[in-house]
Write a protein that holds these residues in place. Structure first.
Motif, PDB file in Angstrom:
ATOM      1  N   TRP A  91       0.825  -1.215   0.000  1.00 46.41           N
ATOM      2  CA  TRP A  91       0.000   0.000   0.000  1.00 46.41           C
ATOM      3  C   TRP A  91       0.851   1.253   0.000  1.00 46.41           C
ATOM      4  O   TRP A  91       0.450   2.284  -0.545  1.00 46.41           O
ATOM      5  CB  TRP A  91      -0.976  -0.035   1.191  1.00 46.41           C
ATOM      6  CG  TRP A  91      -1.847  -1.243   1.055  1.00 46.41           C
ATOM      7  CD1 TRP A  91      -1.914  -2.320   1.882  1.00 46.41           C
ATOM      8  CD2 TRP A  91      -2.702  -1.538  -0.061  1.00 46.41           C
ATOM      9  NE1 TRP A  91      -2.762  -3.261   1.360  1.00 46.41           N
ATOM     10  CE2 TRP A  91      -3.266  -2.815   0.171  1.00 46.41           C
ATOM     11  CE3 TRP A  91      -3.054  -0.865  -1.234  1.00 46.41           C
ATOM     12  CZ2 TRP A  91      -4.153  -3.415  -0.719  1.00 46.41           C
ATOM     13  CZ3 TRP A  91      -3.929  -1.460  -2.124  1.00 46.41           C
ATOM     14  CH2 TRP A  91      -4.467  -2.718  -1.859  1.00 46.41           C
ATOM     15  N   ARG A  92       2.049   1.130   0.596  1.00 45.79           N
ATOM     16  CA  ARG A  92       2.943   2.300   0.553  1.00 45.79           C
ATOM     17  C   ARG A  92       3.380   2.576  -0.891  1.00 45.79           C
ATOM     18  O   ARG A  92       3.435   3.727  -1.323  1.00 45.79           O
ATOM     19  CB  ARG A  92       4.153   2.087   1.478  1.00 45.79           C
ATOM     20  CG  ARG A  92       3.828   2.259   2.970  1.00 45.79           C
ATOM     21  CD  ARG A  92       5.081   2.467   3.802  1.00 45.79           C
ATOM     22  NE  ARG A  92       5.966   1.314   3.744  1.00 45.79           N
ATOM     23  CZ  ARG A  92       5.907   0.273   4.586  1.00 45.79           C
ATOM     24  NH1 ARG A  92       5.018   0.249   5.559  1.00 45.79           N
ATOM     25  NH2 ARG A  92       6.753  -0.734   4.461  1.00 45.79           N
ATOM     26  N   VAL A  93       3.680   1.497  -1.622  1.00 48.34           N
ATOM     27  CA  VAL A  93       4.089   1.688  -3.025  1.00 48.34           C
ATOM     28  C   VAL A  93       2.931   2.254  -3.840  1.00 48.34           C
ATOM     29  O   VAL A  93       3.110   3.180  -4.645  1.00 48.34           O
ATOM     30  CB  VAL A  93       4.591   0.353  -3.630  1.00 48.34           C
ATOM     31  CG1 VAL A  93       4.694   0.438  -5.149  1.00 48.34           C
ATOM     32  CG2 VAL A  93       5.958   0.006  -3.051  1.00 48.34           C
ATOM     33  N   LYS A  94       1.717   1.742  -3.614  1.00 49.89           N
ATOM     34  CA  LYS A  94       0.551   2.245  -4.352  1.00 49.89           C
ATOM     35  C   LYS A  94       0.277   3.719  -3.989  1.00 49.89           C
ATOM     36  O   LYS A  94      -0.155   4.506  -4.817  1.00 49.89           O
ATOM     37  CB  LYS A  94      -0.681   1.392  -4.055  1.00 49.89           C
ATOM     38  CG  LYS A  94      -0.569  -0.061  -4.487  1.00 49.89           C
ATOM     39  CD  LYS A  94      -0.530  -0.236  -5.999  1.00 49.89           C
ATOM     40  CE  LYS A  94      -1.841   0.136  -6.640  1.00 49.89           C
ATOM     41  NZ  LYS A  94      -1.746   0.033  -8.126  1.00 49.89           N
ATOM     42  N   ARG A  95       0.548   4.057  -2.744  1.00 51.83           N
ATOM     43  CA  ARG A  95       0.352   5.453  -2.315  1.00 51.83           C
ATOM     44  C   ARG A  95       1.355   6.369  -3.018  1.00 51.83           C
ATOM     45  O   ARG A  95       1.013   7.459  -3.479  1.00 51.83           O
ATOM     46  CB  ARG A  95       0.498   5.539  -0.800  1.00 51.83           C
ATOM     47  CG  ARG A  95       0.220   6.921  -0.219  1.00 51.83           C
ATOM     48  CD  ARG A  95       0.380   6.898   1.300  1.00 51.83           C
ATOM     49  NE  ARG A  95       0.047   8.173   1.906  1.00 51.83           N
ATOM     50  CZ  ARG A  95       0.857   9.222   1.952  1.00 51.83           C
ATOM     51  NH1 ARG A  95       2.077   9.152   1.431  1.00 51.83           N
ATOM     52  NH2 ARG A  95       0.470  10.345   2.523  1.00 51.83           N
TER      53      ARG A  95
END
Ligand code: GSF
Length: 208
Positions: A91-95
């Protein structure tokens, strides 16, 4: 599979870099969605690039969906994933991707607004978009801190998306001097821009 896109679009570039980094065989058809002879709407009802035509003839859009699809493909090399499979890192990468794409959205919005006749342009609208770029870059620099990569110990989609955003900003508005304000971002972007995947996809105007 075939990718359809323009040579200036940062979302298309993101996909081209993923294809290059993962060494995925594909064709690339240049189609400029703003031109009268464009066929993009035959593949994407929204008339936007990038579009991916998969081997079964079905299509995928937009760039975030295509990125997930390509990262899930079996047999793509190198084996390392650009989007972590699960957990908070995913989710950090998607953010990061959302932040970077948002900077592209604001940059493209200013570029298009400035192409309208002077009397039809909204200075307030342009200022609003500039604020998104400024705060977006500040957030990126703060979150990157002293790390070598946006997430984890190697390149991910987060770095690719960020590199496409700053590359597009530099292409459209070279006068915006974010490099002086953010040496940590500059270091990461300089490193990314030395990769063959970035060099071969650098945005360029059609006339040149
Ligand atoms: C944005 C695609 C897009 O706006 C994505 O794929 O990530 N969220 C989407 N593409 C632009 C080209 S670009 O250079 O901004 C586009 O195709 N615009 C044509 C139109 O009619 O809006």
């Amino acid at each position: 599979m075939k990718l359809i896109g323009s040579l200036t679009c940062p979302y298309v570039r993101k996909i081209r870099i993923i294809l290059a980094e993962k060494n995925i065989k594909h064709e690339f058809d240049v189609d400029i969605p703003w031109n009268t002879d464009t066929h993009v709407a035959n593949h994407n009802p929204l008339g936007k690039v990038p579009v991916l035509i998969m081997n079964d003839g079905k299509t995928l859009f937009d760039s975030r969906v295509i990125a997930e699809y390509l990262d899930d493909l079996e047999g793509a090399i190198p084996a390392s994933r650009l989007i972590p499979e699960s957990g908070s890192a995913r989710w950090r990468v998607k953010r990061w991707e959302a932040l970077a794409d948002g900077i592209c959205d604001a940059t493209a919005t200013i570029f298009l607004e400035r192409k309208r006749p002077d009397t039809q342009q909204s200075p307030e609208w342009i200022v609003r978009q500039h604020k998104k770029i400024d705060l977006g870059l500040a957030a990126a620099a703060m979150e990157l801190g002293g790390n070598d990569w946006c997430e984890g110990k190697t390149i991910t989609l987060a770095d690719i998306a960020l590199g496409c955003a700053t590359g597009y900003l530099a292409f459209r508005f070279p006068q915006i001097e974010w490099r002086k304000s953010y040496p940590n971002l500059t270091k990461l972007i300089d490193k990314l821009e030395q990769r063959e995947s970035f060099i071969s996809t650098a945005p360029r105007d059609y006339a040149s």
